[in-house]
Design an enzyme around this catalytic site. Structure first.
Site, PDB file in Angstrom:
ATOM      1  N   LYS A  88       4.986   4.211  -0.983  1.00 31.07           N
ATOM      2  CA  LYS A  88       4.934   5.817  -1.648  1.00 31.07           C
ATOM      3  C   LYS A  88       6.337   6.411  -0.968  1.00 31.07           C
ATOM      4  O   LYS A  88       6.958   6.866  -2.221  1.00 31.07           O
ATOM      5  CB  LYS A  88       3.868   6.696  -1.191  1.00 31.07           C
ATOM      6  CG  LYS A  88       2.704   6.594  -1.593  1.00 31.07           C
ATOM      7  CD  LYS A  88       1.807   6.772  -1.106  1.00 31.07           C
ATOM      8  CE  LYS A  88       0.199   6.655  -1.778  1.00 31.07           C
ATOM      9  NZ  LYS A  88      -1.116   7.235  -0.901  1.00 31.07           N
ATOM     10  N   GLY A 115       0.376  -1.032  -0.416  1.00 34.52           N
ATOM     11  CA  GLY A 115      -0.567  -0.290  -0.207  1.00 34.52           C
ATOM     12  C   GLY A 115       1.119   1.769  -0.109  1.00 34.52           C
ATOM     13  O   GLY A 115       1.751   1.327  -0.576  1.00 34.52           O
ATOM     14  N   SER A 116       0.385   1.905   1.178  1.00 34.02           N
ATOM     15  CA  SER A 116       0.736   4.004   1.083  1.00 34.02           C
ATOM     16  C   SER A 116       2.340   3.848   1.738  1.00 34.02           C
ATOM     17  O   SER A 116       2.990   4.292   0.743  1.00 34.02           O
ATOM     18  CB  SER A 116       0.295   4.814   1.137  1.00 34.02           C
ATOM     19  OG  SER A 116      -1.016   4.538   0.284  1.00 34.02           O
ATOM     20  N   THR A 117       2.795   2.136   1.875  1.00 36.76           N
ATOM     21  CA  THR A 117       4.026   2.905   2.147  1.00 36.76           C
ATOM     22  C   THR A 117       4.838   2.770   1.743  1.00 36.76           C
ATOM     23  O   THR A 117       6.480   3.113   1.553  1.00 36.76           O
ATOM     24  CB  THR A 117       4.714   1.648   3.270  1.00 36.76           C
ATOM     25  OG1 THR A 117       4.217   0.527   2.504  1.00 36.76           O
ATOM     26  CG2 THR A 117       3.569   1.631   4.582  1.00 36.76           C
TER      27      THR A 117
END
Length: 482
Positions: free
Chosen positions: A217, A213-215
Site C-alpha cells: 500500500k 500484502g498491505s506493505t
C-alpha cells in the site's frame, strides 16, 4: 607405383591429416572448455591446494580453511557461525558448485582472478595469493534478526538508506555451510537439506518472492501522491466501504468492520490498513501508473545484483480492473522479497532517493589493497519527490504510534512502518504471510528494514504483521541504532 598403392597412400595421408586437425581442434579450441569443466578433478585439486581467501564481517573473517586428511584435496572450507551468515556467504564445496558470495567471488577467493597477479606471478605462472571479500554486514543487526526470527520460517533485510549498505540479510531456517564443504561427507548433508520440507537452502531474504500484502500500500500511496490523484496524505479519498470489485458483485471488506475506512485519508487508511481505500485507489490510478511507480522502487527488475542476484519482485501486466484492485492491497500476482520491501522503506527514508543496495563494501588482494570499492560506486536514483517521501514517512510514523504497527515502537527513536498480512492458498486456506517494512532514525543514524514471516507455530488468529514481523524489525532497528 601402381594405382592401388597410390590410393592407399592417399587415404592414409587423409587419415593423418584428419587426426592432426582433430588434435589441433581439441588442444586449441576445446582445451579451455575441458579445463574449465566442473567435473575436471584437476580444477578441484588446484582450487583446494592452498587456503582460500576470506569473507569478512566487521573486520573479522567468518570463513577459513582447514587441512584435510586422506584426500587429494588438501584444504576444505570452514565457517564461523555458519548458520548465522549462510544467507550471505553461501558455501564453497569440494563436491558442489559454490553459491552466494562464495560463488560470485570464487576466482578472487581461490587466487585465479587476473587482478591478483603480480608481474612475478605472471612470469613464473604462479598462482596468486587469494583476495578477500569485505562485506557491509553489521554482526549485531544480523544476529538480532536471526535470534528474533528464531524457529519461524522467514527472511529479513536491513539497509542503511544513506549508503545502500545491506546491514543484515537473514533467512530461517538456516543451515551450516560447513556440512557441505568436505567431498567425503557432503553428499549425505546435501540429501538431508534438499529433503527438508522447510527448504533451509532457500535464501528467503533475497530469493523468495511472496505476496507482500498491505506493505505494498505504500507503493500505491506513493503513486497516488506523485500522480496528483490526492494532494496530501491528509486529504479525504473517495472510498466506499465495503468496495465492490469492478465488474463483479464481490465486495471487498476491511479487516476491522469498525475501522474508519469510508473516504479515509491516506494517513488514516495506512493507520488502519484499509483494503477498500487502496483497492479503489489502484483502480482510479490504473495498473500502468501503479506499475510505473512500482518499477521505480525496483519491481520487475530481473537484473538486481547486490551482488547476489535477487529474484524478481513482480507487479503484473494485462489485468482487468478487479485484478488491478487486488494488486492495490499487495495480492493477486504481486510478489516481493524482503530486500524489495526494505528498498521501499529505504527510498522513503532517504528523502525519496534510493541508493543501490549492496552487501559488499570492497574486495581486496591478499595484502589488503582495494581492488574494487562498491560503496564509492553505489548509484543513487530519485524514486519519488522529497515532498511525497516526507508525507509517507509521517503517515508511517502514525502507523507505529497509533495504528497497526505498535510493536515496532522504540523509546526515543523515530520509527515509521507498515504492516502486512498476505493471503496464502485458495480462499486463504493456508497460514497467511506476515510482513513488516519500516525505517527508524536516531540522531544521525538511520536504518530501513523489511521482515517476512512465511510460517510460524503461532495460531492462525495471531498471524499478523504487527504480531510476528514487527518485533523482529524492532530488534533489528534497535541493534542498528545503538
Amino acid at each position: 607405383m601402381n594405382k592401388t598403392i597410390r590410393r592407399a597412400s592417399l587415404f592414409t595421408l587423409l587419415l593423418v591429416f584428419a587426426l592432426l586437425v582433430r588434435a589441433t581442434w581439441v588442444q586449441f579450441y576445446e582445451g579451455r572448455a575441458l579445463a574449465d569443466d566442473q567435473h575436471n578433478r584437476r580444477n578441484a585439486i588446484q582450487t583446494y591446494a592452498e587456503p582460500l581467501g576470506n569473507i569478512v564481517v566487521a573486520g573479522r573473517a567468518v570463513t577459513g580453511s582447514a587441512v584435510t586428511e586422506g584426500s587429494d584435496l588438501r584444504y576444505r572450507r570452514t565457517y564461523t557461525n555458519g548458520p548465522l551468515y549462510a544467507a550471505v556467504t553461501g558455501y564453497a564445496s569440494q563436491a558442489y558448485a559454490p553459491t552466494q558470495l562464495e560463488g560470485i567471488y570464487a576466482d578472487l577467493l581461490n587466487g585465479t582472478d587476473t587482478r591478483l597477479k603480480t608481474v612475478l606471478d605472471t612470469l613464473t605462472n604462479k598462482r596468486a595469493d587469494p583476495g578477500n571479500v569485505v562485506t557491509t554486514i553489521d554482526p549485531d543487526v544480523q544476529k538480532a534478526a536471526y535470534d528474533a526470527l528464531g524457529d519461524t520460517k522467514g527472511g529479513a533485510v536491513a539497509i542503511d538508506p544513506g549508503t545502500g549498505r545491506i546491514l543484515a540479510a537473514v533467512s530461517t531456517p538456516s543451515y551450516d555451510p560447513s556440512t557441505l564443504t568436505d567431498a567425503t561427507t557432503a553428499g549425505t548433508a546435501w540429501k538431508r537439506l534438499n529433503a527438508d520440507p522447510d527448504k533451509p537452502l532457500t535464501n528467503r531474504a533475497l530469493r523468495q518472492p511472496l505476496p507482500p500484502g498491505s506493505t505494498f500500500k505504500l507503493v500505491v500511496a506513493a503513486a497516488a501522491l506523485e500522480d496528483g490523484l490526492y494532494s496530501s496524505v491528509d486529504e479525504p479519498t473517495v472510498s466506499p466501504s465495503p468496495y465492490t470489485l469492478p465488474g463483479t458483485v464481490t465486495p471487498l471488506r476491511n479487516e476491522s468492520a469498525t475501522a474508519p475506512c469510508t473516504n479515509a485519508s491516506i494517513r488514516v487508511a495506512l493507520q488502519y490498513s484499509c483494503n477498500t481505500v487502496f483497492a479503489k485507489m489502484a483502480v482510479d490510478l490504473g495498473q500502468d501508473k501503479v506499475r510505473a511507480t512500482a518499477e521505480k522502487f525496483g519491481f520487475n527488475d530481473s537484473t538486481r545484483d547486490v551482488p547476489v542476484r535477487a529474484y524478481t519482485s513482480v507487479y503484473p501486466t494485462g489485468m482487468d480492473r478487479a485484478q488491478t484492485a487486488l494488486t492495490g492491497i499487495g495480492q493477486f500476482d504481486v510478489t516481493a522479497t524482503p530486500l524489495q520491501m526494505a528498498m521501499v522503506s529505504a527510498a522513503l527514508a532517504h528523502d525519496g532517493e534510493l541508493v543501490a543496495p549492496h552487501m559488499v563494501d570492497r574486495i581486496t588482494d591478499g595484502g589488503g589493497d582495494t581492488l574494487e570499492d562498491y560503496d564509492a560506486g553505489a548509484r543513487t536514483t530519485r524514486i519519488v519527490s522529497s515532498r511525497t517521501a516526507a508525507q509517507l514517512r509521517s503517515a508511517m510514523q502514525t502507523v507505529v504510534e497509533e495504528g497497526t504497527g505498535t510493536n515496532a515502537r522504540i523509546a526515543g527513536v523515530t520509527v515509521g512502518g507498515k504492516t502486512g498480512t498476505a493471503q496464502h492458498g485458495e480462499n486463504n486456506s493456508k497460514t497467511p504471510y506476515a510482513w513488516f517494512t519500516s525505517y527508524a532514525t536516531a540522531g544521525d543514524k538511520q536504518v530501513a528494514v523489511a521482515v517476512m514471516v512465511e510460517q510460524s507455530d503461532a495460531a492462525r488468529s495471531e498471524v499478523s504483521g504487527n504480531g510476528l514481523a514487527a518485533p523482529v524489525a524492532r530488534a533489528m532497528m534497535k541493534a542498528a541504532l545503538t
